[in-house]
Design a protein around this motif. Sequence first.
Motif, short mmCIF file in Angstrom:
data_model
loop_
_atom_site.label_atom_id
_atom_site.label_comp_id
_atom_site.label_asym_id
_atom_site.label_seq_id
_atom_site.Cartn_x
_atom_site.Cartn_y
_atom_site.Cartn_z
N ILE A 203 3.97 4.14 -9.30
CA ILE A 203 3.61 3.50 -10.58
C ILE A 203 4.84 3.02 -11.37
N GLY B 196 0.78 -1.24 0.00
CA GLY B 196 0.00 0.00 0.00
C GLY B 196 0.81 1.28 0.00
N PRO C 151 0.51 4.22 -3.87
CA PRO C 151 0.33 3.55 -5.17
C PRO C 151 0.48 4.46 -6.38
N VAL C 152 0.03 5.69 -6.29
CA VAL C 152 0.12 6.57 -7.46
C VAL C 152 1.56 6.99 -7.73
#
Lengths: 219, 219
Positions: free
Chosen positions: A184, A177, A180-181
């Motif tokens: 990438i 977790g 996440p963005v």
Amino acid sequence: MIPKFKRLPKHIGIIPDGNRRWAVNQGLSKESGYNRGIDPGFALYELCLELGIPEVTFYGFTVDNTKRPAIQKRAFQKACVDAVNILANRDASLLVIGNHESPQFPEELLPYTTRKTFGGDRIKINFLVNYGWKWDLSHAMTNKAKETCLLHEEIASKDISRIDLIIRWGGRRRLSGFLPVQSIYADFYVVEDLWPDFQAKHFLDALSWYQNQDITLGG
Amino acid sequence: MIPKFKRLPKHIGIIPDGNRRWAVNQGLSKESGYNRGIDPGFALYELCLELGIPEVTFYGFTVDNTKRPAIQKRAFQKACVDAVNILANRDASLLVIGNHESPQFPEELLPYTTRKTFGGDRIKINFLVNYGWKWDLSHAMTNKAKETCLLHEEIASKDISRIDLIIRWGGRRRLSGFLPVQSIYADFYVVEDLWPDFQAKHFLDALSWYQNQDITLGG
């Protein structure tokens, strides 16, 4: 002492895992491991200053982690507060990101939920405290710009930039977790040793590996 | 032939990278590598059927990938269409997920943007085609349930379940935008060999490694 690198990451994510396993290996109670994670963090911070790394994000604890036994929870909350208090006597621009509307968020850290600079502004340090990927991403949904696809502008962690390299101690090969963005296109390096057994060599090996990765961003 | 595993992943993500590098190593043009990625996919599919893996997601191509030269783009689009046409003669429940409102999405695949079952319903196969993590997550922002934190219910790929194990061929240690929400707690295994050089051993080694991982989901 520190080798020359041909290319360095601009932003490094650190997943300092293995504190509990380390404590158990030493015959100690699980929760006593967290306190042993502070010194390694500052050893790594010093290396980053010396190398001129502009931004580092540490995974403190997550919303999911707070389901652990209360004695462990208090220990990792305290370790995060202690780390910030030590950092306040160094050079850093600090941002603490996490769900600070929850009682799991240590109130001593509330002043740092907007970025604060200590000493010289030599490095950005981000600390994920009571961070949740769901909390982070769903923040986007309650904001205005629903018509756009500029999701990154709207998530709760929008002040944290894209991550180039994530280093995880403790042998596990998962992100758990972690942002996440921003992660990438991050390159992911795993150190088998546990975080309290941190050595400069682990970090320098990760940087040696990183400098030879081909960065394409999908192109 | 296939060993007994004490624990198998319920859902495996496959990042079949290295087709272009493989082609260049063979003295071929880059785009000719994609076609060589189809047979390995079916070899892997057969292994999953034999092991009883319930769900597999393949990374076809991404929105970012479509910035590549047109000749390469046409080659990977065609490889995705060919793979689906072969699968239509096998047993699978197929879902193609990606931005199908874009001209980059092959129109032959439009019927599969809702799940279609071929033959016996023995395995779910998801195929990411013109997939973009931004497209996926920002879908949540245009939907109704803004008050809830049930983001997973709302993203474009909501019909794809949580992933237990991601295997990437071609040596790169990054997710490259592969289903960020479903990959939160996925264990990540990297095969150094390029995807067209797929061997059953790669896959079985990944499963051997996976069965010994400690799954905590942050607890």
